[in-house]
Write an enzyme that holds these catalytic residues in place. Structure first.
Site, PDB file in Angstrom:
ATOM      1  N   HIS A   8      -7.273   2.296  -6.141  1.00 43.95           N
ATOM      2  CA  HIS A   8      -8.469   2.076  -5.331  1.00 43.95           C
ATOM      3  C   HIS A   8      -9.185   3.414  -5.256  1.00 43.95           C
ATOM      4  O   HIS A   8      -8.775   4.308  -4.506  1.00 43.95           O
ATOM      5  CB  HIS A   8      -8.041   1.566  -3.949  1.00 43.95           C
ATOM      6  CG  HIS A   8      -9.179   1.317  -3.017  1.00 43.95           C
ATOM      7  ND1 HIS A   8      -8.989   1.020  -1.678  1.00 43.95           N
ATOM      8  CD2 HIS A   8     -10.529   1.327  -3.199  1.00 43.95           C
ATOM      9  CE1 HIS A   8     -10.149   0.853  -1.097  1.00 43.95           C
ATOM     10  NE2 HIS A   8     -11.102   1.043  -1.991  1.00 43.95           N
ATOM     11  N   GLY A  29      -4.071   2.407   9.896  1.00 44.37           N
ATOM     12  CA  GLY A  29      -3.894   2.224  11.327  1.00 44.37           C
ATOM     13  C   GLY A  29      -5.140   1.803  12.080  1.00 44.37           C
ATOM     14  O   GLY A  29      -5.138   1.766  13.314  1.00 44.37           O
ATOM     15  N   SER A  45       1.008  -2.885   9.143  1.00 45.17           N
ATOM     16  CA  SER A  45       0.851  -4.081   9.970  1.00 45.17           C
ATOM     17  C   SER A  45       1.841  -5.179   9.595  1.00 45.17           C
ATOM     18  O   SER A  45       2.234  -5.972  10.454  1.00 45.17           O
ATOM     19  CB  SER A  45      -0.583  -4.634   9.859  1.00 45.17           C
ATOM     20  OG  SER A  45      -1.517  -3.728  10.378  1.00 45.17           O
ATOM     21  N   GLY A  95     -10.578   4.731   4.509  1.00 47.59           N
ATOM     22  CA  GLY A  95     -10.337   6.155   4.704  1.00 47.59           C
ATOM     23  C   GLY A  95      -9.094   6.483   5.489  1.00 47.59           C
ATOM     24  O   GLY A  95      -8.457   7.499   5.231  1.00 47.59           O
ATOM     25  N   PHE A  96      -8.733   5.633   6.440  1.00 46.29           N
ATOM     26  CA  PHE A  96      -7.566   5.915   7.270  1.00 46.29           C
ATOM     27  C   PHE A  96      -6.750   4.650   7.491  1.00 46.29           C
ATOM     28  O   PHE A  96      -7.323   3.561   7.645  1.00 46.29           O
ATOM     29  CB  PHE A  96      -7.984   6.468   8.646  1.00 46.29           C
ATOM     30  CG  PHE A  96      -8.615   7.830   8.587  1.00 46.29           C
ATOM     31  CD1 PHE A  96      -7.826   8.971   8.607  1.00 46.29           C
ATOM     32  CD2 PHE A  96      -9.986   7.966   8.495  1.00 46.29           C
ATOM     33  CE1 PHE A  96      -8.411  10.233   8.543  1.00 46.29           C
ATOM     34  CE2 PHE A  96     -10.581   9.217   8.436  1.00 46.29           C
ATOM     35  CZ  PHE A  96      -9.783  10.349   8.465  1.00 46.29           C
ATOM     36  N   ASP A 111      -7.775  -5.929   2.195  1.00 45.72           N
ATOM     37  CA  ASP A 111      -7.115  -4.646   2.448  1.00 45.72           C
ATOM     38  C   ASP A 111      -7.555  -4.113   3.807  1.00 45.72           C
ATOM     39  O   ASP A 111      -8.741  -3.877   4.030  1.00 45.72           O
ATOM     40  CB  ASP A 111      -7.505  -3.659   1.338  1.00 45.72           C
ATOM     41  CG  ASP A 111      -6.856  -2.293   1.500  1.00 45.72           C
ATOM     42  OD1 ASP A 111      -6.017  -2.120   2.403  1.00 45.72           O
ATOM     43  OD2 ASP A 111      -7.190  -1.395   0.704  1.00 45.72           O
ATOM     44  N   GLY A 112      -6.573  -3.937   4.712  1.00 41.54           N
ATOM     45  CA  GLY A 112      -6.870  -3.314   5.989  1.00 41.54           C
ATOM     46  C   GLY A 112      -6.308  -4.060   7.176  1.00 41.54           C
ATOM     47  O   GLY A 112      -6.805  -5.123   7.542  1.00 41.54           O
ATOM     48  N   SER A 164       0.857  -1.172   0.000  1.00 39.50           N
ATOM     49  CA  SER A 164       0.000   0.000   0.000  1.00 39.50           C
ATOM     50  C   SER A 164       0.899   1.231   0.000  1.00 39.50           C
ATOM     51  O   SER A 164       1.504   1.585   1.010  1.00 39.50           O
ATOM     52  CB  SER A 164      -0.894   0.000   1.252  1.00 39.50           C
ATOM     53  OG  SER A 164      -1.662   1.175   1.306  1.00 39.50           O
ATOM     54  N   ASP A 167      -4.089   4.327  -3.179  1.00 39.48           N
ATOM     55  CA  ASP A 167      -5.378   4.806  -2.681  1.00 39.48           C
ATOM     56  C   ASP A 167      -5.638   6.230  -3.160  1.00 39.48           C
ATOM     57  O   ASP A 167      -4.839   7.139  -2.902  1.00 39.48           O
ATOM     58  CB  ASP A 167      -5.397   4.782  -1.155  1.00 39.48           C
ATOM     59  CG  ASP A 167      -5.441   3.367  -0.598  1.00 39.48           C
ATOM     60  OD1 ASP A 167      -6.306   2.595  -1.054  1.00 39.48           O
ATOM     61  OD2 ASP A 167      -4.621   3.034   0.279  1.00 39.48           O
ATOM     62  N   GLY A 191       0.318  -2.873   4.508  1.00 45.35           N
ATOM     63  CA  GLY A 191       0.677  -1.556   5.021  1.00 45.35           C
ATOM     64  C   GLY A 191       1.612  -1.664   6.200  1.00 45.35           C
ATOM     65  O   GLY A 191       2.555  -2.459   6.195  1.00 45.35           O
TER      66      GLY A 191
END
Length: 217
Positions: free
Chosen positions: A67, A146, A198, A143-144, A174-175, A9, A36, A196
């Site tokens: 995205h 973390g 993580s 949107g954010f 994703d996330g 990402s 993004d 990302g």
């Protein structure tokens, strides 16, 4: 086991050195570069811009996706296709005619992607599945970066995984995707992983070491 597609990402990469970061990730074995695009309307944040996209696109020959977390994404797919995007994701809630936009993406010679929010029901997107090449399942609210991983989305992944053979699409998540989640979700039929902070960025290990370990997990 399904072959994993590892997708950095780029919103989490160093913005001051995007071209260098892209080249390092390319050499380390990244498969798809995930970008993004946010408009501050469909999601309450602003994301990367055209210049960021162009810098990344010019620095790799590998696949680049966008995205589109924006209202009326159909108005912009031709522009991103022209700039060199290989995969374009839209959110059905943001588009008045999502089936037409997905068909447009394919008509431009690109891969059509549908992004599915945690609160989006399977019933509301089932009719669009024949039109997609990639299904991006959000495991956080978009949107954010973390945000915490939403465990309940795994039920949706389990229900959608069998559709892949019928409609010939790939599932991407994703996330907050950690190394442990890559291993678990791959067993559930997920092939693509947006990475990302993580799992990939801000770690002591090199990109190559991390990506190699993730691919073997």
């Amino acid at each position: 086991m399904i072959e994993k597609q590892l997708c950095p990402s780029m919103m989490c990469a160093g913005f001051e050195h995007l071209a260098d970061e892209t080249k390092k990730l390319d050499e380390a074995g990244a498969d798809i570069f995930h970008i993004d695009i946010m408009d501050g309307s469909f999601v309450p944040n602003f994301g990367m811009g055209l210049q960021d996209f162009s810098a990344i696109r010019a620095s790799t020959a590998k696949l680049v996706d966008v995205h589109l977390m924006i209202q009326n994404p159909g108005n912009y797919v031709a522009k991103f296709a022209e700039l060199g995007a290989d995969i374009l994701y839209i959110h059905p809630e943001a588009d008045q005619n999502p089936s037409g936009t997905l068909a447009l993406i394919r008509s431009l010679g690109k891969k059509a992607g549908l992004a599915v929010n945690p609160g989006t029901s399977i019933a509301s997107i089932e009719g669009l599945l024949p039109l997609v090449d990639y299904l991006l399942i959000m495991t956080v609210n978009p949107g954010f970066s973390g945000q915490p991983y939403l465990e309940f989305v795994e039920d949706k992944i389990e229900q959608l995984a069998p559709y892949q053979d019928k409609f010939a699409f790939q599932i991407v998540v994703d996330g907050a995707i950690s190394a442990e989640k890559v291993t678990k979700l791959a067993r559930m039929g997920v092939s693509g992983f947006v990475l990302g902070t993580s799992a990939l960025f801000g770690k002591e290990q090199s990109y190559q070491a991390i990506l190699s370990k993730l691919r073997q997990s």
